[in-house]
Write an enzyme that holds these catalytic residues in place. Structure first.
Site, PDB file in Angstrom:
ATOM      1  N   ARG A   1      -2.202  -9.832  -3.589  1.00 54.01           N
ATOM      2  CA  ARG A   1      -1.484  -9.340  -3.718  1.00 54.01           C
ATOM      3  C   ARG A   1      -0.185 -10.770  -2.883  1.00 54.01           C
ATOM      4  O   ARG A   1       0.610 -11.110  -3.601  1.00 54.01           O
ATOM      5  CB  ARG A   1      -0.363  -8.458  -2.295  1.00 54.01           C
ATOM      6  CG  ARG A   1      -1.616  -6.913  -2.628  1.00 54.01           C
ATOM      7  CD  ARG A   1      -0.954  -5.576  -2.743  1.00 54.01           C
ATOM      8  NE  ARG A   1      -1.507  -4.481  -3.007  1.00 54.01           N
ATOM      9  CZ  ARG A   1      -1.375  -3.374  -2.538  1.00 54.01           C
ATOM     10  NH1 ARG A   1      -2.028  -3.532  -0.750  1.00 54.01           N
ATOM     11  NH2 ARG A   1      -1.682  -2.434  -3.694  1.00 54.01           N
TER      12      ARG A   1
ATOM     13  N   ASN B   1       3.492  -4.574  -6.862  1.00 52.56           N
ATOM     14  CA  ASN B   1       2.312  -5.568  -6.321  1.00 52.56           C
ATOM     15  C   ASN B   1       1.243  -5.271  -6.609  1.00 52.56           C
ATOM     16  O   ASN B   1      -0.197  -6.102  -5.604  1.00 52.56           O
ATOM     17  CB  ASN B   1       2.622  -4.623  -4.714  1.00 52.56           C
ATOM     18  CG  ASN B   1       1.646  -2.730  -4.486  1.00 52.56           C
ATOM     19  OD1 ASN B   1       1.299  -2.773  -5.851  1.00 52.56           O
ATOM     20  ND2 ASN B   1       2.163  -2.903  -3.378  1.00 52.56           N
TER      21      ASN B   1
ATOM     22  N   THR C   1      -0.096  -4.206   1.131  1.00 52.16           N
ATOM     23  CA  THR C   1       0.983  -3.279   0.428  1.00 52.16           C
ATOM     24  C   THR C   1       2.167  -4.488   0.170  1.00 52.16           C
ATOM     25  O   THR C   1       2.863  -4.580  -0.435  1.00 52.16           O
ATOM     26  CB  THR C   1       1.643  -1.896   1.276  1.00 52.16           C
ATOM     27  OG1 THR C   1       0.317  -1.761   1.816  1.00 52.16           O
ATOM     28  CG2 THR C   1       2.294  -1.504   0.844  1.00 52.16           C
TER      29      THR C   1
ATOM     30  N   HIS D   1      -3.338  -2.241  -7.774  1.00 54.32           N
ATOM     31  CA  HIS D   1      -3.281  -0.717  -6.436  1.00 54.32           C
ATOM     32  C   HIS D   1      -5.351  -1.081  -5.941  1.00 54.32           C
ATOM     33  O   HIS D   1      -6.167  -1.262  -6.212  1.00 54.32           O
ATOM     34  CB  HIS D   1      -3.556   0.382  -7.438  1.00 54.32           C
ATOM     35  CG  HIS D   1      -4.176   1.508  -6.856  1.00 54.32           C
ATOM     36  ND1 HIS D   1      -3.584   2.539  -5.742  1.00 54.32           N
ATOM     37  CD2 HIS D   1      -5.631   2.288  -6.660  1.00 54.32           C
ATOM     38  CE1 HIS D   1      -4.077   3.461  -5.047  1.00 54.32           C
ATOM     39  NE2 HIS D   1      -5.676   3.945  -5.465  1.00 54.32           N
TER      40      HIS D   1
ATOM     41  N   GLU E   1      -9.633   9.010  -7.498  1.00 51.83           N
ATOM     42  CA  GLU E   1      -9.135   8.029  -8.452  1.00 51.83           C
ATOM     43  C   GLU E   1      -9.968   8.148  -9.874  1.00 51.83           C
ATOM     44  O   GLU E   1      -9.312   7.537 -10.808  1.00 51.83           O
ATOM     45  CB  GLU E   1      -8.662   7.009  -7.643  1.00 51.83           C
ATOM     46  CG  GLU E   1      -7.346   8.049  -6.385  1.00 51.83           C
ATOM     47  CD  GLU E   1      -6.856   6.862  -5.452  1.00 51.83           C
ATOM     48  OE1 GLU E   1      -6.350   7.198  -5.040  1.00 51.83           O
ATOM     49  OE2 GLU E   1      -7.552   5.409  -5.813  1.00 51.83           O
TER      50      GLU E   1
ATOM     51  N   PHE F   1      10.231   6.100  -1.929  1.00 51.32           N
ATOM     52  CA  PHE F   1       9.993   6.021  -3.070  1.00 51.32           C
ATOM     53  C   PHE F   1       9.272   6.583  -4.368  1.00 51.32           C
ATOM     54  O   PHE F   1       8.324   5.737  -5.302  1.00 51.32           O
ATOM     55  CB  PHE F   1       9.483   4.708  -2.843  1.00 51.32           C
ATOM     56  CG  PHE F   1       7.606   5.348  -1.966  1.00 51.32           C
ATOM     57  CD1 PHE F   1       6.625   4.971  -2.769  1.00 51.32           C
ATOM     58  CD2 PHE F   1       7.671   4.677  -0.512  1.00 51.32           C
ATOM     59  CE1 PHE F   1       5.334   5.115  -1.993  1.00 51.32           C
ATOM     60  CE2 PHE F   1       6.655   4.759   0.029  1.00 51.32           C
ATOM     61  CZ  PHE F   1       5.638   5.268  -0.422  1.00 51.32           C
TER      62      PHE F   1
ATOM     63  N   LYS G   1      -1.044  -3.522 -12.358  1.00 48.14           N
ATOM     64  CA  LYS G   1      -0.196  -2.885 -11.924  1.00 48.14           C
ATOM     65  C   LYS G   1       0.059  -3.295 -13.020  1.00 48.14           C
ATOM     66  O   LYS G   1       0.785  -4.480 -14.052  1.00 48.14           O
ATOM     67  CB  LYS G   1       0.558  -2.781 -10.980  1.00 48.14           C
ATOM     68  CG  LYS G   1      -0.089  -1.357  -9.980  1.00 48.14           C
ATOM     69  CD  LYS G   1       0.748  -1.484  -8.331  1.00 48.14           C
ATOM     70  CE  LYS G   1       0.298  -0.881  -7.498  1.00 48.14           C
ATOM     71  NZ  LYS G   1       0.763  -0.075  -5.900  1.00 48.14           N
TER      72      LYS G   1
ATOM     73  N   TYR H   1      -0.068   9.838  -8.056  1.00 45.85           N
ATOM     74  CA  TYR H   1       0.481   9.886  -7.243  1.00 45.85           C
ATOM     75  C   TYR H   1       0.881  10.732  -6.065  1.00 45.85           C
ATOM     76  O   TYR H   1       1.651  11.041  -5.210  1.00 45.85           O
ATOM     77  CB  TYR H   1       1.658   8.770  -7.001  1.00 45.85           C
ATOM     78  CG  TYR H   1       1.127   6.724  -7.512  1.00 45.85           C
ATOM     79  CD1 TYR H   1       0.703   6.313  -5.703  1.00 45.85           C
ATOM     80  CD2 TYR H   1       1.170   6.554  -8.281  1.00 45.85           C
ATOM     81  CE1 TYR H   1      -0.030   5.112  -6.481  1.00 45.85           C
ATOM     82  CE2 TYR H   1       0.589   5.372  -8.933  1.00 45.85           C
ATOM     83  CZ  TYR H   1       0.161   4.169  -7.646  1.00 45.85           C
ATOM     84  OH  TYR H   1      -0.660   3.311  -7.482  1.00 45.85           O
TER      85      TYR H   1
ATOM     86  N   ARG I   1      -9.742  -3.394  -0.004  1.00 45.87           N
ATOM     87  CA  ARG I   1      -7.817  -3.832   0.312  1.00 45.87           C
ATOM     88  C   ARG I   1      -8.692  -4.651   1.625  1.00 45.87           C
ATOM     89  O   ARG I   1      -6.817  -5.121   1.165  1.00 45.87           O
ATOM     90  CB  ARG I   1      -9.012  -2.890   2.068  1.00 45.87           C
ATOM     91  CG  ARG I   1      -8.387  -1.047   1.251  1.00 45.87           C
ATOM     92  CD  ARG I   1      -7.118  -1.094   0.596  1.00 45.87           C
ATOM     93  NE  ARG I   1      -6.616  -0.389   1.395  1.00 45.87           N
ATOM     94  CZ  ARG I   1      -5.479   0.138   0.944  1.00 45.87           C
ATOM     95  NH1 ARG I   1      -5.079   0.587   0.324  1.00 45.87           N
ATOM     96  NH2 ARG I   1      -4.107   0.225   1.785  1.00 45.87           N
TER      97      ARG I   1
HETATM   98  P1  GDP Z   1      -1.184   1.057  -0.255  1.00 48.95           P
HETATM   99  O1  GDP Z   1      -2.233   1.894  -0.145  1.00 48.95           O
HETATM  100  O2  GDP Z   1      -1.480  -0.458  -0.027  1.00 48.95           O
HETATM  101  O3  GDP Z   1      -1.366   0.869  -2.221  1.00 48.95           O
HETATM  102  O4  GDP Z   1       0.258   1.095  -0.582  1.00 48.95           O
HETATM  103  P2  GDP Z   1       1.297   3.371  -0.078  1.00 48.95           P
HETATM  104  O5  GDP Z   1      -0.561   3.827  -0.056  1.00 48.95           O
HETATM  105  O6  GDP Z   1       1.579   3.198   1.217  1.00 48.95           O
HETATM  106  O7  GDP Z   1       2.007   2.964  -1.602  1.00 48.95           O
HETATM  107  C1  GDP Z   1       1.552   3.387  -2.363  1.00 48.95           C
HETATM  108  C2  GDP Z   1       1.957   2.357  -3.057  1.00 48.95           C
HETATM  109  O8  GDP Z   1       3.428   2.763  -3.552  1.00 48.95           O
HETATM  110  C3  GDP Z   1       2.110   0.873  -3.029  1.00 48.95           C
HETATM  111  O9  GDP Z   1       1.116  -0.403  -3.333  1.00 48.95           O
HETATM  112  C4  GDP Z   1       3.473   0.335  -3.909  1.00 48.95           C
HETATM  113  O10 GDP Z   1       3.808  -0.145  -5.378  1.00 48.95           O
HETATM  114  C5  GDP Z   1       4.390   1.413  -3.731  1.00 48.95           C
HETATM  115  N1  GDP Z   1       4.914   1.476  -2.740  1.00 48.95           N
HETATM  116  C6  GDP Z   1       4.890   1.734  -1.300  1.00 48.95           C
HETATM  117  N2  GDP Z   1       6.173   1.610  -0.568  1.00 48.95           N
HETATM  118  C7  GDP Z   1       7.392   1.688  -1.264  1.00 48.95           C
HETATM  119  C8  GDP Z   1       8.286   0.801  -1.342  1.00 48.95           C
HETATM  120  O11 GDP Z   1       8.792   1.199   0.120  1.00 48.95           O
HETATM  121  N3  GDP Z   1       9.722   0.876  -2.279  1.00 48.95           N
HETATM  122  C9  GDP Z   1       8.963   1.163  -3.438  1.00 48.95           C
HETATM  123  N4  GDP Z   1       9.343   0.450  -4.407  1.00 48.95           N
HETATM  124  N5  GDP Z   1       7.472   1.085  -3.789  1.00 48.95           N
HETATM  125  C10 GDP Z   1       6.595   1.682  -2.725  1.00 48.95           C
END
Ligand code: GDP
Length: 138
Positions: free
Chosen positions: A103, A113, A92, A116, A127, A58, A10, A50, A86
């Site tokens: 991470r 973070n 996350t 992805h 994807e 968010f 990222k 997304y 993962r």
């Molecule tokens: P991942 O599968 O571990 O990447 O997590 P998710 O699918 O839940 O979320 C996708 C991405 O959205 C995450 O990797 C973060 O970059 C972002 N994200 C998730 N939760 C939050 C949040 O509460 N605030 C913000 N700004 N970004 C978030």
């Protein structure tokens, strides 16, 4: 169970100069790079990628962030790729990520973070196809 997953390094990790360190961790963990490109996506492209998160609070922050600078997109291959990747990237929220994960080492916050990783075989395919055509995969 499939042997491919999709990742992005990222904009935060690219800005911090960690492309090389992260790719090293990925290949050291036994993943083969099947496809890779360095590019700067538009906000509209991030919104499309997304789309499944469109109703999340968010979504705006996430799509702004992902289009704020260049990223590295890649398809990776390894047995049990989705689950193993993962595990390698960690939770996350980097505050909850285990020691030795990407991470934990390179992410600054829940939103920014570093990497992805696809969460299912089905999403890995969708994807990967978002970024790469068949002739860009080796
Ligand atoms: P991942 O599968 O571990 O990447 O997590 P998710 O699918 O839940 O979320 C996708 C991405 O959205 C995450 O990797 C973060 O970059 C972002 N994200 C998730 N939760 C939050 C949040 O509460 N605030 C913000 N700004 N970004 C978030």
């Amino acid at each position: 169970m499939s042997n491919r997953t999709f990742t992005m390094i990222k904009p935060d990790a690219v800005r911090a100069g960690n492309i090389g360190n992260i790719l090293q961790m990925i290949t050291d963990a036994g993943f083969k790079i099947v496809a890779m490109k360095y590019l700067h996506i538009t906000t509209a492209q991030a919104e499309k990628f997304y789309e499944v998160h469109a109703s999340r609070p968010f979504y705006g922050e996430l799509t702004q962030f992902m289009s704020s600078g260049p990223i590295v997109a890649a398809i990776l291959e390894k047995e049990n790729a989705v689950a193993d990747f993962r595990k390698l990237i960690g939770a996350t929220n980097p505050a909850q990520a285990e020691e030795g994960t990407i991470r934990k080492k390179y992410a600054a916050s829940l939103g920014e973070n570093a990497v992805h990783g696809s969460d299912s075989d089905e999403n890995a395919k969708i994807e990967g196809e978002f970024y790469f055509s068949g002739i860009e995969q080796f």
